[in-house]
Design a protein around this motif. Structure first.
Motif, PDB file in Angstrom:
ATOM      1  N   GLU A 105      11.545   5.080   3.974  1.00  0.00           N
ATOM      2  CA  GLU A 105      12.123   5.744   5.141  1.00  0.00           C
ATOM      3  C   GLU A 105      13.034   4.797   5.921  1.00  0.00           C
ATOM      4  O   GLU A 105      14.124   5.186   6.346  1.00  0.00           O
ATOM      5  CB  GLU A 105      11.008   6.283   6.045  1.00  0.00           C
ATOM      6  CG  GLU A 105      10.253   7.448   5.428  1.00  0.00           C
ATOM      7  CD  GLU A 105       8.983   7.829   6.185  1.00  0.00           C
ATOM      8  OE1 GLU A 105       8.588   7.104   7.134  1.00  0.00           O
ATOM      9  OE2 GLU A 105       8.379   8.846   5.806  1.00  0.00           O
ATOM     10  N   ARG A 153       0.860  -1.185   0.000  1.00  0.00           N
ATOM     11  CA  ARG A 153       0.000   0.000   0.000  1.00  0.00           C
ATOM     12  C   ARG A 153       0.900   1.240   0.000  1.00  0.00           C
ATOM     13  O   ARG A 153       2.067   1.166   0.405  1.00  0.00           O
ATOM     14  CB  ARG A 153      -0.899  -0.007   1.239  1.00  0.00           C
ATOM     15  CG  ARG A 153      -1.902  -1.167   1.247  1.00  0.00           C
ATOM     16  CD  ARG A 153      -2.854  -1.101   2.455  1.00  0.00           C
ATOM     17  NE  ARG A 153      -2.175  -0.938   3.739  1.00  0.00           N
ATOM     18  CZ  ARG A 153      -1.677  -1.929   4.465  1.00  0.00           C
ATOM     19  NH1 ARG A 153      -1.773  -3.174   4.057  1.00  0.00           N
ATOM     20  NH2 ARG A 153      -1.084  -1.689   5.626  1.00  0.00           N
ATOM     21  N   PRO A 154       0.378   2.381  -0.425  1.00  0.00           N
ATOM     22  CA  PRO A 154       1.211   3.594  -0.465  1.00  0.00           C
ATOM     23  C   PRO A 154       1.902   3.908   0.861  1.00  0.00           C
ATOM     24  O   PRO A 154       3.073   4.293   0.870  1.00  0.00           O
ATOM     25  CB  PRO A 154       0.224   4.698  -0.863  1.00  0.00           C
ATOM     26  CG  PRO A 154      -0.815   3.979  -1.667  1.00  0.00           C
ATOM     27  CD  PRO A 154      -0.952   2.615  -1.009  1.00  0.00           C
ATOM     28  N   GLU A 155       1.214   3.724   1.985  1.00  0.00           N
ATOM     29  CA  GLU A 155       1.841   4.018   3.280  1.00  0.00           C
ATOM     30  C   GLU A 155       2.959   3.015   3.594  1.00  0.00           C
ATOM     31  O   GLU A 155       3.939   3.352   4.246  1.00  0.00           O
ATOM     32  CB  GLU A 155       0.814   4.091   4.417  1.00  0.00           C
ATOM     33  CG  GLU A 155       0.060   2.822   4.695  1.00  0.00           C
ATOM     34  CD  GLU A 155      -1.208   2.608   3.850  1.00  0.00           C
ATOM     35  OE1 GLU A 155      -1.963   1.679   4.196  1.00  0.00           O
ATOM     36  OE2 GLU A 155      -1.429   3.342   2.862  1.00  0.00           O
ATOM     37  N   GLN A 156       2.830   1.777   3.120  1.00  0.00           N
ATOM     38  CA  GLN A 156       3.885   0.794   3.304  1.00  0.00           C
ATOM     39  C   GLN A 156       5.094   1.135   2.429  1.00  0.00           C
ATOM     40  O   GLN A 156       6.240   0.975   2.866  1.00  0.00           O
ATOM     41  CB  GLN A 156       3.379  -0.616   2.958  1.00  0.00           C
ATOM     42  CG  GLN A 156       2.383  -1.159   3.948  1.00  0.00           C
ATOM     43  CD  GLN A 156       1.790  -2.474   3.477  1.00  0.00           C
ATOM     44  OE1 GLN A 156       1.399  -2.624   2.317  1.00  0.00           O
ATOM     45  NE2 GLN A 156       1.715  -3.437   4.387  1.00  0.00           N
ATOM     46  N   GLN A 157       4.841   1.601   1.209  1.00  0.00           N
ATOM     47  CA  GLN A 157       5.929   2.032   0.330  1.00  0.00           C
ATOM     48  C   GLN A 157       6.713   3.166   0.979  1.00  0.00           C
ATOM     49  O   GLN A 157       7.944   3.158   0.997  1.00  0.00           O
ATOM     50  CB  GLN A 157       5.382   2.495  -1.020  1.00  0.00           C
ATOM     51  CG  GLN A 157       4.778   1.404  -1.855  1.00  0.00           C
ATOM     52  CD  GLN A 157       4.146   1.937  -3.125  1.00  0.00           C
ATOM     53  OE1 GLN A 157       4.478   3.025  -3.598  1.00  0.00           O
ATOM     54  NE2 GLN A 157       3.230   1.174  -3.691  1.00  0.00           N
ATOM     55  N   LYS A 158       5.985   4.136   1.527  1.00  0.00           N
ATOM     56  CA  LYS A 158       6.626   5.280   2.184  1.00  0.00           C
ATOM     57  C   LYS A 158       7.453   4.813   3.382  1.00  0.00           C
ATOM     58  O   LYS A 158       8.604   5.223   3.556  1.00  0.00           O
ATOM     59  CB  LYS A 158       5.569   6.292   2.621  1.00  0.00           C
ATOM     60  CG  LYS A 158       6.139   7.544   3.234  1.00  0.00           C
ATOM     61  CD  LYS A 158       5.039   8.552   3.542  1.00  0.00           C
ATOM     62  CE  LYS A 158       5.670   9.849   3.954  1.00  0.00           C
ATOM     63  NZ  LYS A 158       5.391  10.251   5.287  1.00  0.00           N
ATOM     64  N   ALA A 159       6.878   3.945   4.198  1.00  0.00           N
ATOM     65  CA  ALA A 159       7.576   3.445   5.381  1.00  0.00           C
ATOM     66  C   ALA A 159       8.820   2.651   4.970  1.00  0.00           C
ATOM     67  O   ALA A 159       9.889   2.819   5.576  1.00  0.00           O
ATOM     68  CB  ALA A 159       6.649   2.568   6.229  1.00  0.00           C
TER      69      ALA A 159
END
Length: 169
Positions: A147, A138-144
């Motif tokens: 990081e 998911r987009p938030e997993q990609q971002k995490a």
């Protein structure tokens, strides 16, 4: 009484959750590297590391980089880079040029043929990366993930002179 020598002698083992995360990381990165390597071998007859070298040269000004800089970007030893560049030269995808300001220095230069191979290979490679990684998150997993990997990389790339880094060997 716990002294510094006692704690140095006792390893700090990974707990069950850390062990699970570590093994999942190793398993996933091994499978991902193999997946990308097989795709590039099938589509272009080159390993993933060679593709990365071609990309580094394609993104450089005038499609050329000092060999030491290319080794640093690729995070490989100068010896391994020299072998890879020799293979890429044999294919006509890269050529070496002497550095006029440093008699020992050389540039690796992406040839027109190398740029053409990269242009034909990149769409399949991007599709393989997208399918193997980004479409699963998911987009938030990609971002995490981004990081986290930036933090890990930052902690492993020392700034001090004389550090034991592959591209200095």
């Amino acid at each position: 009484m716990n002294t510094a020598s006692d704690s140095a002698a006792q390893p700090r083992w990974l707990n069950d959750e850390e062990q699970r995360v570590w093994r999942a990381y190793l398993h996933a990165t091994t499978l991902l590297e193999d997946h990308l390597d097989r795709q590039l071998q099938r589509d272009a007859g080159m390993p993933h590391i060679y593709y990365g070298l071609l990309v580094g040269l394609a993104e450089a000004p005038r499609r050329r980089l000092r060999m030491t800089e290319l080794a640093m970007q690729a995070k490989i030893t100068r010896s391994r880079l020299s072998h890879a560049i020799a293979r890429l030269e044999k294919n006509g995808w890269v050529r070496r040029e002497d550095c006029s300001s440093d008699k020992r220095g050389q540039f690796a230069v992406l040839t027109d043929k190398g740029a053409e191979v990269l242009g034909h290979t990149a769409p399949g490679h991007v599709a393989a990366v997208r399918q193997a990684l980004f479409e699963r998150l998911r987009p938030e997993q990609q971002k995490a993930l981004g990081e986290i990997m930036e933090i890990v990389a930052e902690g492993l790339q020392p700034d001090e002179a004389g550090a034991d880094l592959p591209w200095l060997r």
